[in-house]
Design a protein around this motif. Structure first.
Motif, PDB file in Angstrom:
ATOM      1  N   LEU A  27      32.609  48.089  81.776  1.00 42.91           N
ATOM      2  CA  LEU A  27      31.337  48.021  81.075  1.00 42.91           C
ATOM      3  C   LEU A  27      30.556  49.274  81.436  1.00 42.91           C
ATOM      4  O   LEU A  27      30.377  49.569  82.609  1.00 42.91           O
ATOM      5  CB  LEU A  27      30.551  46.777  81.493  1.00 42.91           C
ATOM      6  N   VAL A  28      30.117  50.017  80.428  1.00 40.85           N
ATOM      7  CA  VAL A  28      29.357  51.245  80.659  1.00 40.85           C
ATOM      8  C   VAL A  28      27.932  51.025  80.179  1.00 40.85           C
ATOM      9  O   VAL A  28      27.714  50.650  79.022  1.00 40.85           O
ATOM     10  CB  VAL A  28      29.990  52.437  79.904  1.00 40.85           C
ATOM     11  N   MET A  29      26.986  51.235  81.073  1.00 38.92           N
ATOM     12  CA  MET A  29      25.567  51.154  80.718  1.00 38.92           C
ATOM     13  C   MET A  29      25.059  52.583  80.577  1.00 38.92           C
ATOM     14  O   MET A  29      25.149  53.373  81.507  1.00 38.92           O
ATOM     15  CB  MET A  29      24.793  50.389  81.786  1.00 38.92           C
ATOM     16  N   THR A  44      27.237  30.725  89.603  1.00 36.35           N
ATOM     17  CA  THR A  44      27.846  29.550  88.987  1.00 36.35           C
ATOM     18  C   THR A  44      27.864  28.402  89.983  1.00 36.35           C
ATOM     19  O   THR A  44      27.805  28.624  91.194  1.00 36.35           O
ATOM     20  CB  THR A  44      29.293  29.842  88.537  1.00 36.35           C
ATOM     21  N   ASN A  45      27.953  27.174  89.464  1.00 38.01           N
ATOM     22  CA  ASN A  45      28.027  26.004  90.326  1.00 38.01           C
ATOM     23  C   ASN A  45      29.454  25.689  90.743  1.00 38.01           C
ATOM     24  O   ASN A  45      29.672  24.953  91.688  1.00 38.01           O
ATOM     25  CB  ASN A  45      27.428  24.780  89.632  1.00 38.01           C
ATOM     26  N   LYS A  46      30.424  26.239  90.001  1.00 39.92           N
ATOM     27  CA  LYS A  46      31.816  25.967  90.331  1.00 39.92           C
ATOM     28  C   LYS A  46      32.409  27.137  91.120  1.00 39.92           C
ATOM     29  O   LYS A  46      31.907  28.255  91.072  1.00 39.92           O
ATOM     30  CB  LYS A  46      32.637  25.706  89.069  1.00 39.92           C
ATOM     31  N   VAL A  47      33.488  26.851  91.814  1.00 40.32           N
ATOM     32  CA  VAL A  47      34.175  27.882  92.580  1.00 40.32           C
ATOM     33  C   VAL A  47      34.855  28.844  91.614  1.00 40.32           C
ATOM     34  O   VAL A  47      35.538  28.431  90.686  1.00 40.32           O
ATOM     35  CB  VAL A  47      35.207  27.257  93.542  1.00 40.32           C
ATOM     36  N   VAL A  48      34.631  30.123  91.819  1.00 40.55           N
ATOM     37  CA  VAL A  48      35.218  31.156  90.973  1.00 40.55           C
ATOM     38  C   VAL A  48      36.089  32.018  91.869  1.00 40.55           C
ATOM     39  O   VAL A  48      35.727  32.330  92.990  1.00 40.55           O
ATOM     40  CB  VAL A  48      34.117  32.014  90.306  1.00 40.55           C
ATOM     41  N   SER A  49      37.242  32.418  91.357  1.00 42.41           N
ATOM     42  CA  SER A  49      38.145  33.212  92.181  1.00 42.41           C
ATOM     43  C   SER A  49      37.584  34.617  92.417  1.00 42.41           C
ATOM     44  O   SER A  49      36.557  34.995  91.880  1.00 42.41           O
ATOM     45  CB  SER A  49      39.536  33.280  91.535  1.00 42.41           C
ATOM     46  N   THR A  50      38.296  35.371  93.188  1.00 43.61           N
ATOM     47  CA  THR A  50      37.881  36.693  93.624  1.00 43.61           C
ATOM     48  C   THR A  50      37.629  37.639  92.462  1.00 43.61           C
ATOM     49  O   THR A  50      38.306  37.598  91.451  1.00 43.61           O
ATOM     50  CB  THR A  50      38.978  37.306  94.511  1.00 43.61           C
ATOM     51  N   ARG A  51      36.647  38.529  92.627  1.00 44.70           N
ATOM     52  CA  ARG A  51      36.421  39.608  91.688  1.00 44.70           C
ATOM     53  C   ARG A  51      35.995  40.829  92.477  1.00 44.70           C
ATOM     54  O   ARG A  51      35.458  40.723  93.575  1.00 44.70           O
ATOM     55  CB  ARG A  51      35.384  39.262  90.628  1.00 44.70           C
ATOM     56  N   ILE A  52      36.237  41.980  91.922  1.00 44.21           N
ATOM     57  CA  ILE A  52      35.832  43.237  92.541  1.00 44.21           C
ATOM     58  C   ILE A  52      34.948  43.965  91.557  1.00 44.21           C
ATOM     59  O   ILE A  52      35.271  44.081  90.376  1.00 44.21           O
ATOM     60  CB  ILE A  52      37.055  44.106  92.903  1.00 44.21           C
ATOM     61  N   ASN A  53      33.806  44.459  92.032  1.00 42.44           N
ATOM     62  CA  ASN A  53      32.883  45.198  91.194  1.00 42.44           C
ATOM     63  C   ASN A  53      32.734  46.606  91.767  1.00 42.44           C
ATOM     64  O   ASN A  53      32.458  46.767  92.944  1.00 42.44           O
ATOM     65  CB  ASN A  53      31.528  44.490  91.191  1.00 42.44           C
ATOM     66  N   LEU A  54      32.932  47.605  90.927  1.00 42.42           N
ATOM     67  CA  LEU A  54      32.719  48.995  91.328  1.00 42.42           C
ATOM     68  C   LEU A  54      31.567  49.553  90.510  1.00 42.42           C
ATOM     69  O   LEU A  54      31.513  49.365  89.296  1.00 42.42           O
ATOM     70  CB  LEU A  54      33.964  49.839  91.066  1.00 42.42           C
ATOM     71  N   THR A  55      30.637  50.222  91.162  1.00 40.42           N
ATOM     72  CA  THR A  55      29.502  50.820  90.492  1.00 40.42           C
ATOM     73  C   THR A  55      29.520  52.313  90.752  1.00 40.42           C
ATOM     74  O   THR A  55      29.601  52.740  91.902  1.00 40.42           O
ATOM     75  CB  THR A  55      28.177  50.213  91.007  1.00 40.42           C
ATOM     76  N   PHE A  56      29.435  53.094  89.696  1.00 36.30           N
ATOM     77  CA  PHE A  56      29.392  54.551  89.813  1.00 36.30           C
ATOM     78  C   PHE A  56      28.047  55.030  89.289  1.00 36.30           C
ATOM     79  O   PHE A  56      27.632  54.648  88.201  1.00 36.30           O
ATOM     80  CB  PHE A  56      30.511  55.193  88.995  1.00 36.30           C
ATOM     81  N   ARG A  57      27.372  55.840  90.075  1.00 33.85           N
ATOM     82  CA  ARG A  57      26.085  56.398  89.671  1.00 33.85           C
ATOM     83  C   ARG A  57      26.111  57.896  89.920  1.00 33.85           C
ATOM     84  O   ARG A  57      26.698  58.350  90.895  1.00 33.85           O
ATOM     85  CB  ARG A  57      24.952  55.767  90.476  1.00 33.85           C
ATOM     86  N   PRO A  58      25.442  58.656  89.055  1.00 32.75           N
ATOM     87  CA  PRO A  58      25.411  60.102  89.286  1.00 32.75           C
ATOM     88  C   PRO A  58      24.567  60.422  90.508  1.00 32.75           C
ATOM     89  O   PRO A  58      23.574  59.750  90.778  1.00 32.75           O
ATOM     90  CB  PRO A  58      24.798  60.664  88.015  1.00 32.75           C
ATOM     91  N   HIS A  59      24.975  61.403  91.234  1.00 37.93           N
ATOM     92  CA  HIS A  59      24.212  61.871  92.390  1.00 37.93           C
ATOM     93  C   HIS A  59      23.523  63.161  91.987  1.00 37.93           C
ATOM     94  O   HIS A  59      24.180  64.125  91.585  1.00 37.93           O
ATOM     95  CB  HIS A  59      25.119  62.102  93.596  1.00 37.93           C
ATOM     96  N   THR A  60      22.216  63.183  92.053  1.00 37.60           N
ATOM     97  CA  THR A  60      21.481  64.383  91.704  1.00 37.60           C
ATOM     98  C   THR A  60      20.525  64.726  92.830  1.00 37.60           C
ATOM     99  O   THR A  60      20.219  63.900  93.676  1.00 37.60           O
ATOM    100  CB  THR A  60      20.670  64.195  90.411  1.00 37.60           C
ATOM    101  N   GLY A  61      20.050  65.901  92.830  1.00 38.48           N
ATOM    102  CA  GLY A  61      19.080  66.305  93.837  1.00 38.48           C
ATOM    103  C   GLY A  61      19.684  67.235  94.873  1.00 38.48           C
ATOM    104  O   GLY A  61      20.882  67.418  94.955  1.00 38.48           O
ATOM    105  N   GLY A  62      18.789  67.793  95.615  1.00 42.77           N
ATOM    106  CA  GLY A  62      19.190  68.759  96.639  1.00 42.77           C
ATOM    107  C   GLY A  62      19.869  68.090  97.801  1.00 42.77           C
ATOM    108  O   GLY A  62      19.810  66.897  98.002  1.00 42.77           O
ATOM    109  N   GLY A  63      20.506  68.859  98.511  1.00 44.54           N
ATOM    110  CA  GLY A  63      21.197  68.364  99.680  1.00 44.54           C
ATOM    111  C   GLY A  63      20.849  69.226 100.869  1.00 44.54           C
ATOM    112  O   GLY A  63      19.700  69.498 101.142  1.00 44.54           O
ATOM    113  N   ARG A  64      21.825  69.728 101.460  1.00 41.41           N
ATOM    114  CA  ARG A  64      21.649  70.509 102.662  1.00 41.41           C
ATOM    115  C   ARG A  64      21.421  71.946 102.367  1.00 41.41           C
ATOM    116  O   ARG A  64      21.812  72.583 101.506  1.00 41.41           O
ATOM    117  CB  ARG A  64      22.896  70.358 103.502  1.00 41.41           C
TER     118      ARG A  64
END
Length: 64
Positions: A27-29, A44-64
């Motif tokens: 899913l792309v936002m 949810t009220n029922k047991v749901v099996s395992t899921r993995i969620n990955l979130t990618f966000r752009p990194h902007t701004g100054g650094g070192r």
């Protein structure tokens, strides 16, 4: 394999739209979506099996 889960998104002040995300779904936002919409994977009220969620966000701004 991961579990199928409901993902909800709604415009602030609007009605939610449900998407059922299955194993391997992507899913792309678009930029700015988080300032105009709310989103969640509702509990949810029922047991749901395992899921993995990955979130990618752009990194902007100054650094070192």
């Amino acid at each position: 394999m991961g579990s199928c889960r409901k993902f909800q998104i709604k415009a602030i002040g609007g009605r939610p739209t449900d998407f059922w995300l299955e194993h391997g779904s992507l899913l792309v936002m678009h930029p700015g979506c988080q300032s105009t919409h709310l989103h969640q994977v509702p509990k949810t009220n029922k047991v749901v099996s395992t899921r993995i969620n990955l979130t990618f966000r752009p990194h902007t701004g100054g650094g070192r």
